[in-house]
Design a protein around this motif. Sequence first.
Motif, PDB file in Angstrom:
ATOM      1  N   GLY A  38       7.014  13.110  16.625  1.00 28.94           N
ATOM      2  CA  GLY A  38       5.756  13.141  17.373  1.00 28.94           C
ATOM      3  C   GLY A  38       5.270  14.567  17.597  1.00 28.94           C
ATOM      4  O   GLY A  38       4.092  14.873  17.400  1.00 28.94           O
ATOM      5  N   GLU A  49      11.441  23.666  21.257  1.00 26.03           N
ATOM      6  CA  GLU A  49      12.497  22.698  20.959  1.00 26.03           C
ATOM      7  C   GLU A  49      13.805  23.195  21.571  1.00 26.03           C
ATOM      8  O   GLU A  49      14.203  24.343  21.367  1.00 26.03           O
ATOM      9  CB  GLU A  49      12.640  22.510  19.437  1.00 26.03           C
ATOM     10  CG  GLU A  49      13.866  21.736  18.984  1.00 26.03           C
ATOM     11  CD  GLU A  49      14.018  20.341  19.638  1.00 26.03           C
ATOM     12  OE1 GLU A  49      13.038  19.588  19.672  1.00 26.03           O
ATOM     13  OE2 GLU A  49      15.140  20.045  20.116  1.00 26.03           O
ATOM     14  N   GLN A  62      11.763   3.319   8.556  1.00 22.20           N
ATOM     15  CA  GLN A  62      10.716   2.636   7.805  1.00 22.20           C
ATOM     16  C   GLN A  62       9.380   3.303   8.083  1.00 22.20           C
ATOM     17  O   GLN A  62       9.039   3.528   9.241  1.00 22.20           O
ATOM     18  CB  GLN A  62      10.647   1.175   8.222  1.00 22.20           C
ATOM     19  CG  GLN A  62      11.974   0.474   8.052  1.00 22.20           C
ATOM     20  CD  GLN A  62      11.850  -0.987   8.416  1.00 22.20           C
ATOM     21  OE1 GLN A  62      11.086  -1.716   7.810  1.00 22.20           O
ATOM     22  NE2 GLN A  62      12.586  -1.408   9.409  1.00 22.20           N
ATOM     23  N   ARG A 110      15.626   9.679   7.543  1.00 12.94           N
ATOM     24  CA  ARG A 110      14.941  10.323   8.680  1.00 12.94           C
ATOM     25  C   ARG A 110      14.797  11.830   8.470  1.00 12.94           C
ATOM     26  O   ARG A 110      13.777  12.412   8.813  1.00 12.94           O
ATOM     27  CB  ARG A 110      15.718  10.089   9.987  1.00 12.94           C
ATOM     28  CG  ARG A 110      15.751   8.669  10.462  1.00 12.94           C
ATOM     29  CD  ARG A 110      16.480   8.588  11.796  1.00 12.94           C
ATOM     30  NE  ARG A 110      15.647   9.124  12.848  1.00 12.94           N
ATOM     31  CZ  ARG A 110      14.918   8.372  13.687  1.00 12.94           C
ATOM     32  NH1 ARG A 110      14.934   7.074  13.595  1.00 12.94           N
ATOM     33  NH2 ARG A 110      14.182   8.939  14.604  1.00 12.94           N
ATOM     34  N   VAL A 134      12.659  23.531  27.783  1.00 12.94           N
ATOM     35  CA  VAL A 134      11.683  23.612  28.873  1.00 12.94           C
ATOM     36  C   VAL A 134      12.342  23.015  30.117  1.00 12.94           C
ATOM     37  O   VAL A 134      12.800  21.859  30.092  1.00 12.94           O
ATOM     38  CB  VAL A 134      10.395  22.846  28.491  1.00 12.94           C
ATOM     39  CG1 VAL A 134       9.456  22.732  29.686  1.00 12.94           C
ATOM     40  CG2 VAL A 134       9.702  23.543  27.322  1.00 12.94           C
ATOM     41  N   ASP A 181       7.702   8.811  22.213  1.00  9.43           N
ATOM     42  CA  ASP A 181       8.698   8.147  23.067  1.00  9.43           C
ATOM     43  C   ASP A 181       8.637   8.633  24.517  1.00  9.43           C
ATOM     44  O   ASP A 181       9.122   7.945  25.417  1.00  9.43           O
ATOM     45  CB  ASP A 181      10.117   8.408  22.534  1.00  9.43           C
ATOM     46  CG  ASP A 181      10.514   7.409  21.444  1.00  9.43           C
ATOM     47  OD1 ASP A 181       9.619   6.689  20.945  1.00  9.43           O
ATOM     48  OD2 ASP A 181      11.707   7.362  21.091  1.00  9.43           O
ATOM     49  N   ALA A 214       6.052   5.675  14.234  1.00  8.41           N
ATOM     50  CA  ALA A 214       4.703   5.375  13.730  1.00  8.41           C
ATOM     51  C   ALA A 214       3.666   5.550  14.842  1.00  8.41           C
ATOM     52  O   ALA A 214       2.618   6.169  14.645  1.00  8.41           O
ATOM     53  CB  ALA A 214       4.658   3.943  13.197  1.00  8.41           C
TER      54      ALA A 214
HETATM   55  P1  FAD Z   1      12.174  12.358  19.709  1.00  6.93           P
HETATM   56  O1  FAD Z   1      12.408  12.104  18.284  1.00  6.93           O
HETATM   57  O2  FAD Z   1      13.183  11.874  20.665  1.00  6.93           O
HETATM   58  O3  FAD Z   1      11.995  13.929  19.856  1.00  6.93           O
HETATM   59  C1  FAD Z   1      12.014  14.585  21.101  1.00  6.93           C
HETATM   60  C2  FAD Z   1      12.380  16.046  20.880  1.00  6.93           C
HETATM   61  O4  FAD Z   1      12.178  16.753  22.094  1.00  6.93           O
HETATM   62  C3  FAD Z   1      13.850  16.240  20.493  1.00  6.93           C
HETATM   63  O5  FAD Z   1      13.913  17.080  19.372  1.00  6.93           O
HETATM   64  C4  FAD Z   1      14.474  16.881  21.722  1.00  6.93           C
HETATM   65  O6  FAD Z   1      15.538  17.760  21.420  1.00  6.93           O
HETATM   66  C5  FAD Z   1      13.269  17.647  22.297  1.00  6.93           C
HETATM   67  N1  FAD Z   1      13.350  17.875  23.741  1.00  6.93           N
HETATM   68  C6  FAD Z   1      13.648  16.966  24.705  1.00  6.93           C
HETATM   69  N2  FAD Z   1      13.577  17.540  25.923  1.00  6.93           N
HETATM   70  C7  FAD Z   1      13.241  18.838  25.716  1.00  6.93           C
HETATM   71  C8  FAD Z   1      13.008  19.944  26.591  1.00  6.93           C
HETATM   72  N3  FAD Z   1      13.130  19.808  27.927  1.00  6.93           N
HETATM   73  N4  FAD Z   1      12.655  21.128  26.046  1.00  6.93           N
HETATM   74  C9  FAD Z   1      12.513  21.266  24.695  1.00  6.93           C
HETATM   75  N5  FAD Z   1      12.749  20.259  23.821  1.00  6.93           N
HETATM   76  C10 FAD Z   1      13.073  19.069  24.331  1.00  6.93           C
HETATM   77  N6  FAD Z   1      10.383   4.257  14.318  1.00  6.93           N
HETATM   78  C11 FAD Z   1       9.642   3.955  13.232  1.00  6.93           C
HETATM   79  O7  FAD Z   1       8.450   4.299  13.178  1.00  6.93           O
HETATM   80  N7  FAD Z   1      10.201   3.275  12.173  1.00  6.93           N
HETATM   81  C12 FAD Z   1      11.500   2.878  12.168  1.00  6.93           C
HETATM   82  O8  FAD Z   1      11.970   2.276  11.204  1.00  6.93           O
HETATM   83  C13 FAD Z   1      12.290   3.182  13.313  1.00  6.93           C
HETATM   84  N8  FAD Z   1      13.598   2.821  13.352  1.00  6.93           N
HETATM   85  C14 FAD Z   1      14.332   3.138  14.457  1.00  6.93           C
HETATM   86  C15 FAD Z   1      15.673   2.742  14.520  1.00  6.93           C
HETATM   87  C16 FAD Z   1      16.448   3.037  15.643  1.00  6.93           C
HETATM   88  C17 FAD Z   1      17.859   2.582  15.708  1.00  6.93           C
HETATM   89  C18 FAD Z   1      15.879   3.765  16.717  1.00  6.93           C
HETATM   90  C19 FAD Z   1      16.700   4.110  17.921  1.00  6.93           C
HETATM   91  C20 FAD Z   1      14.550   4.170  16.661  1.00  6.93           C
HETATM   92  C21 FAD Z   1      13.775   3.842  15.545  1.00  6.93           C
HETATM   93  N9  FAD Z   1      12.425   4.215  15.473  1.00  6.93           N
HETATM   94  C22 FAD Z   1      11.676   3.896  14.386  1.00  6.93           C
HETATM   95  C23 FAD Z   1      11.815   4.895  16.601  1.00  6.93           C
HETATM   96  C24 FAD Z   1      11.700   6.394  16.382  1.00  6.93           C
HETATM   97  O9  FAD Z   1      12.923   6.921  15.937  1.00  6.93           O
HETATM   98  C25 FAD Z   1      11.275   7.094  17.656  1.00  6.93           C
HETATM   99  O10 FAD Z   1      10.236   6.373  18.254  1.00  6.93           O
HETATM  100  C26 FAD Z   1      10.795   8.507  17.349  1.00  6.93           C
HETATM  101  O11 FAD Z   1      11.835   9.254  16.791  1.00  6.93           O
HETATM  102  C27 FAD Z   1      10.256   9.181  18.601  1.00  6.93           C
HETATM  103  O12 FAD Z   1       9.817  10.462  18.272  1.00  6.93           O
HETATM  104  P2  FAD Z   1       9.428  11.496  19.394  1.00  6.93           P
HETATM  105  O13 FAD Z   1       8.993  12.719  18.668  1.00  6.93           O
HETATM  106  O14 FAD Z   1       8.500  10.887  20.370  1.00  6.93           O
HETATM  107  O15 FAD Z   1      10.765  11.762  20.205  1.00  6.93           O
END
Ligand code: FAD
Length: 410
Positions: A38, A57, A70, A130, A153, A321, A335
């Motif tokens: 994201g 990060e 996926q 991934r 942060v 998330d 997605a």
């Molecule tokens: P994250 O990937 O959690 O990234 C957050 C980032 O913020 C991390 O790098 C973390 O280190 C950093 N961070 C956190 N706090 C701080 C802070 N205080 N200061 C600095 N950095 C910080 N989604 C799909 O679209 N298709 C799929 O097939 C799919 N399969 C999945 C299967 C499983 C088993 C799971 C658990 C999830 C799946 N997902 C899938 C969901 C998807 O993986 C997540 O929704 C997605 O990775 C979320 O991305 P994000 O960038 O919001 O958060």
Amino acid sequence: VAPDAAATAAGVSVHTTLYNGRKASHQLHVLVVGCGMGGLAAAHCLGKAGHKVTLFEAASAIGEVGAGIQVTPNVSRLLRRWGAGPALEAVGVRPEAIVLRRYATGERVGYTRWTDMEERYGAPYYHIHRADLHRLLFDLAEPHMELRLNATVVSVDPDAPSVTLKSGEVVKGDVVVGADGVKSLVQRVVLGHTNPAEPTGDAVYRAIVPAELLLEDPELRELVEVPDMTGWMGPSRHVMAYNIRGKKEYNVVLAHPDDGSVESWTAEGSADKMRADFADFDPRLRKILGFVQSTLKWRLMDRKPLKTWIHPSFRVILLGDACHPMLPYRAQGAAMAIEDAAVLGNLLSRLAHPSQLPALLQAYEDLRLPRTAETQTQSRLNQTIFHLHDGPEQEKRDADMRRAAEVELA
Ligand code: FAD
């Protein structure tokens, strides 16, 4: 999604119906917290929209865990639009169908062809590692951001606005985007209180098996050779398996009742416990699991849709998330995060004066919150459908699926 309509409602002039690389005439300095899928997508979209982006990060290196993901057509369409179509094609495997099976016998009950994704949704479906998707998003974002690694942060001032890092350094900007995942610190700032994600009752094992080992067995070859997605639906458990990395690796995801696992991307699970938990499944699946050397184990969390993603100062917002964690049973978590970024970038490309910022951020929430809330709900619904116990409801589900499969295969 119609950001143009939202922009008009927000009182911002609309020049084109598509986001053709339009740049904002008023530049913001956006502080993005989190370098997940994201955060990277946000950095790309906001940078392309003409804004200055600094991405923080906590980790000391960028990367993703060893598992498949996926990429559904709503995302591959965006990635193509952003110029990453060839890169995606190079690292993704296009599944031909999804086949759903009974857990104990492996009998096929459901079948949906996926070869017509392009005609139906304007872009293909991909299965991908991934780490490869993360790299692809990183390559898109890199020219548009300053990346600060090892930069946890620890607090956000929503009025300044600014972020304070663990080192004590304070970085000021115009807007803070919390893309900091399911344990989001920025969310606490936006809501003004803690609202932890909730356990869903499920956990997953994840494992990758070298496909060459499976192809040596004629019974498994049948399952693995065609790049279909195979699912086994069983009481309180289900399994999804698919090819990644040029069909050289076979990714298996096994959902089951949570038995005290932790919410972590990197926690190791026991391969023997995993095999024991699925000992009553299709003998072919058990053979596949016999090749698993190590497994990751996740506790699956989600939360009810939030009332808002925006701090009252209109200087801090949420994405991915951090605001809408969901069960992965519709493959939409990343997605939705990537879609959030696309809409945010589109809207903020229209910024001509700082006074327009609140209305554009409100338009972002108005467009995204209902769609992600619906996706959260649908993902929960799949938990019920996949996990039905033996009995009349399960029989009805299977009979409906068989009928639909017959039509599909006719
Ligand atoms: P994250 O990937 O959690 O990234 C957050 C980032 O913020 C991390 O790098 C973390 O280190 C950093 N961070 C956190 N706090 C701080 C802070 N205080 N200061 C600095 N950095 C910080 N989604 C799909 O679209 N298709 C799929 O097939 C799919 N399969 C999945 C299967 C499983 C088993 C799971 C658990 C999830 C799946 N997902 C899938 C969901 C998807 O993986 C997540 O929704 C997605 O990775 C979320 O991305 P994000 O960038 O919001 O958060």
